[in-house]
Design a protein around this motif. Structure first.
Motif, PDB file in Angstrom:
ATOM      1  N   ARG A  45      -1.339   1.586  -4.626  1.00  0.00           N
ATOM      2  CA  ARG A  45      -0.532   0.376  -4.501  1.00  0.00           C
ATOM      3  C   ARG A  45       0.716   0.521  -5.354  1.00  0.00           C
ATOM      4  NH1 ARG A  45      -3.023  -4.251  -2.586  1.00  0.00           N
ATOM      5  NH2 ARG A  45      -5.224  -4.031  -2.079  1.00  0.00           N
ATOM      6  N   LYS A  46       1.741  -0.123  -4.913  1.00  0.00           N
ATOM      7  CA  LYS A  46       2.951  -0.148  -5.731  1.00  0.00           C
ATOM      8  C   LYS A  46       3.491  -1.570  -5.762  1.00  0.00           C
ATOM      9  CE  LYS A  46       5.987   1.418  -1.972  1.00  0.00           C
ATOM     10  NZ  LYS A  46       6.952   2.426  -1.539  1.00  0.00           N
ATOM     11  N   VAL A  47       4.030  -1.899  -6.887  1.00  0.00           N
ATOM     12  CA  VAL A  47       4.596  -3.226  -7.093  1.00  0.00           C
ATOM     13  C   VAL A  47       6.026  -3.038  -7.559  1.00  0.00           C
ATOM     14  CG1 VAL A  47       4.497  -5.328  -8.458  1.00  0.00           C
ATOM     15  CG2 VAL A  47       2.382  -4.235  -7.711  1.00  0.00           C
ATOM     16  N   GLU A  48       6.930  -3.727  -6.905  1.00  0.00           N
ATOM     17  CA  GLU A  48       8.330  -3.658  -7.314  1.00  0.00           C
ATOM     18  C   GLU A  48       8.742  -5.001  -7.880  1.00  0.00           C
ATOM     19  OE1 GLU A  48      10.900  -1.898  -4.514  1.00  0.00           O
ATOM     20  OE2 GLU A  48      12.635  -1.969  -5.828  1.00  0.00           O
ATOM     21  N   LEU A  49       9.202  -4.980  -9.131  1.00  0.00           N
ATOM     22  CA  LEU A  49       9.632  -6.215  -9.751  1.00  0.00           C
ATOM     23  C   LEU A  49      11.006  -6.611  -9.247  1.00  0.00           C
ATOM     24  CD1 LEU A  49       8.589  -5.613 -13.460  1.00  0.00           C
ATOM     25  CD2 LEU A  49       7.265  -6.616 -11.596  1.00  0.00           C
ATOM     26  N   ASP A  50      11.227  -7.884  -9.260  1.00  0.00           N
ATOM     27  CA  ASP A  50      12.513  -8.408  -8.839  1.00  0.00           C
ATOM     28  C   ASP A  50      13.563  -8.053  -9.896  1.00  0.00           C
ATOM     29  OD1 ASP A  50      14.744  -9.812  -8.176  1.00  0.00           O
ATOM     30  OD2 ASP A  50      13.694 -11.707  -7.838  1.00  0.00           O
ATOM     31  N   GLU A  59       0.854  -1.184   0.000  1.00  0.00           N
ATOM     32  CA  GLU A  59       0.000   0.000   0.000  1.00  0.00           C
ATOM     33  C   GLU A  59       0.895   1.240   0.000  1.00  0.00           C
ATOM     34  OE1 GLU A  59      -3.323   0.211   0.053  1.00  0.00           O
ATOM     35  OE2 GLU A  59      -3.681  -1.961   0.098  1.00  0.00           O
ATOM     36  N   MET A  60       0.495   2.236  -0.763  1.00  0.00           N
ATOM     37  CA  MET A  60       1.231   3.495  -0.749  1.00  0.00           C
ATOM     38  C   MET A  60       0.769   4.349   0.424  1.00  0.00           C
ATOM     39  SD  MET A  60       1.055   4.237  -4.860  1.00  0.00           S
ATOM     40  CE  MET A  60       1.746   5.902  -4.801  1.00  0.00           C
ATOM     41  N   THR A  61       1.697   5.125   0.987  1.00  0.00           N
ATOM     42  CA  THR A  61       1.333   6.054   2.052  1.00  0.00           C
ATOM     43  C   THR A  61       0.648   7.273   1.451  1.00  0.00           C
ATOM     44  OG1 THR A  61       3.394   7.291   1.902  1.00  0.00           O
ATOM     45  CG2 THR A  61       3.397   5.340   3.324  1.00  0.00           C
ATOM     46  N   ARG A  62       0.028   8.083   2.314  1.00  0.00           N
ATOM     47  CA  ARG A  62      -0.619   9.301   1.819  1.00  0.00           C
ATOM     48  C   ARG A  62       0.398  10.209   1.136  1.00  0.00           C
ATOM     49  NH1 ARG A  62      -5.979  10.405   3.363  1.00  0.00           N
ATOM     50  NH2 ARG A  62      -5.754  12.237   2.021  1.00  0.00           N
ATOM     51  N   GLY A  63       1.607  10.244   1.688  1.00  0.00           N
ATOM     52  CA  GLY A  63       2.643  11.069   1.078  1.00  0.00           C
ATOM     53  C   GLY A  63       3.038  10.559  -0.301  1.00  0.00           C
ATOM     54  N   GLU A  64       3.138   9.252  -0.429  1.00  0.00           N
ATOM     55  CA  GLU A  64       3.477   8.667  -1.732  1.00  0.00           C
ATOM     56  C   GLU A  64       2.358   8.906  -2.742  1.00  0.00           C
ATOM     57  OE1 GLU A  64       6.295   4.848  -0.716  1.00  0.00           O
ATOM     58  OE2 GLU A  64       4.143   4.676  -0.297  1.00  0.00           O
ATOM     59  N   VAL A  72       9.387  -0.149 -10.600  1.00  0.00           N
ATOM     60  CA  VAL A  72       8.288   0.085  -9.668  1.00  0.00           C
ATOM     61  C   VAL A  72       7.059   0.567 -10.439  1.00  0.00           C
ATOM     62  CG1 VAL A  72       7.527   1.309  -7.618  1.00  0.00           C
ATOM     63  CG2 VAL A  72       9.935   0.699  -7.864  1.00  0.00           C
ATOM     64  N   TYR A  73       5.954  -0.111 -10.237  1.00  0.00           N
ATOM     65  CA  TYR A  73       4.687   0.265 -10.855  1.00  0.00           C
ATOM     66  C   TYR A  73       3.772   0.763  -9.743  1.00  0.00           C
ATOM     67  CZ  TYR A  73       6.198  -2.171 -15.066  1.00  0.00           C
ATOM     68  OH  TYR A  73       6.883  -2.559 -16.186  1.00  0.00           O
ATOM     69  N   ARG A  74       3.166   1.945  -9.972  1.00  0.00           N
ATOM     70  CA  ARG A  74       2.311   2.530  -8.940  1.00  0.00           C
ATOM     71  C   ARG A  74       0.956   2.874  -9.533  1.00  0.00           C
ATOM     72  NH1 ARG A  74       7.285   4.913  -8.786  1.00  0.00           N
ATOM     73  NH2 ARG A  74       8.469   4.777  -6.843  1.00  0.00           N
ATOM     74  N   SER A  75      -0.088   2.751  -8.726  1.00  0.00           N
ATOM     75  CA  SER A  75      -1.413   3.164  -9.184  1.00  0.00           C
ATOM     76  C   SER A  75      -2.197   3.730  -8.015  1.00  0.00           C
ATOM     77  CB  SER A  75      -2.174   1.983  -9.801  1.00  0.00           C
ATOM     78  OG  SER A  75      -2.380   0.972  -8.840  1.00  0.00           O
TER      79      SER A  75
END
Lengths: 153, 53
Positions: free
Chosen positions: A142-147, A8-13, A83-86
């Protein structure tokens, strides 16, 4: 593809992503009929509010949805590998009367200044450009970080 | 100090034609940030006083 982690992304992110990006997808609905369009927006993190313009004609499909659905969702995403963010924000749409605008509105629409998706092929005087704001009622990211060691076949 | 809520100028966008009565603070904001309706840049020529418009 292995998803290394999804968090989960923070409010700041979330505020950082929405401030960095300037386009997203606005989704409306009329009963069971969906409608989604790309938009340019401005975002005020303090008020937690989006500002954007919608260009339409009296006969347009967009106009029909706007008149029937004050509720809307905005989706903004960023794909900067690895990093993918939405961010997904829900809220109520409100039309802004130009005669009732204040300085903050002018500043925010200045931030949404580039009509990157709105197609203005005709003279602006012939278009119906309406101003809207979306007061956010719920928001999440949400953010996803690929290996980085994952091999791509 | 003048009433900040009073309308002192008429803004007419040179591009989209939008007319808005504005006060001095709004005039400064429009000059700095452009027309909120269509996004075009705004110069002092876009403003007149009500008597001139």
């Amino acid at each position: 593809m292995v998803l290394d982690q999804q968090t989960e992304m923070t409010r700041g992110e979330i505020a950082g992503l929405l401030g960095r990006k300037e386009t997203g997808v606005l989704s409306l609905a009329d009963a069971d009929e969906p409608y989604a369009i790309p938009i340019s927006y401005g975002y005020d993190p303090d008020a937690n509010r989006f500002y954007f313009r919608l260009v339409s004609t009296p006969e347009s499909e967009k106009r029909a949805f706007l008149s029937s659905t004050p509720r809307a969702r905005i989706v903004v995403y960023d794909e900067a590998e690895p990093v993918y963010r939405s961010v997904v924000a829900d809220g109520a749409l409100e039309r802004i009367d130009p005669d009732e605008m204040d300085v903050e509105h002018v500043v925010q629409y200045g931030n949404a200044r580039r009509p990157l998706f709105e197609i203005w092929g005709e003279s602006k005087r012939e278009l119906d450009i309406l101003l809207y704001q979306l007061d956010v009622e719920s928001i999440g990211g949400r953010k996803v970080e690929l290996d980085p060691d994952e091999e791509h076949d | 100090m003048s009433d900040p809520t009073s309308d002192e100028y008429v803004f007419e966008c040179p591009d989209c034609g939008e007319h808005i009565e504005v006060n001095a603070g709004m005039r400064e904001a429009l000059l700095a940030h452009g027309c909120p309706i269509c996004g075009t840049s705004v110069t002092e020529a876009a403003f007149s006083t009500p008597a001139q418009s």
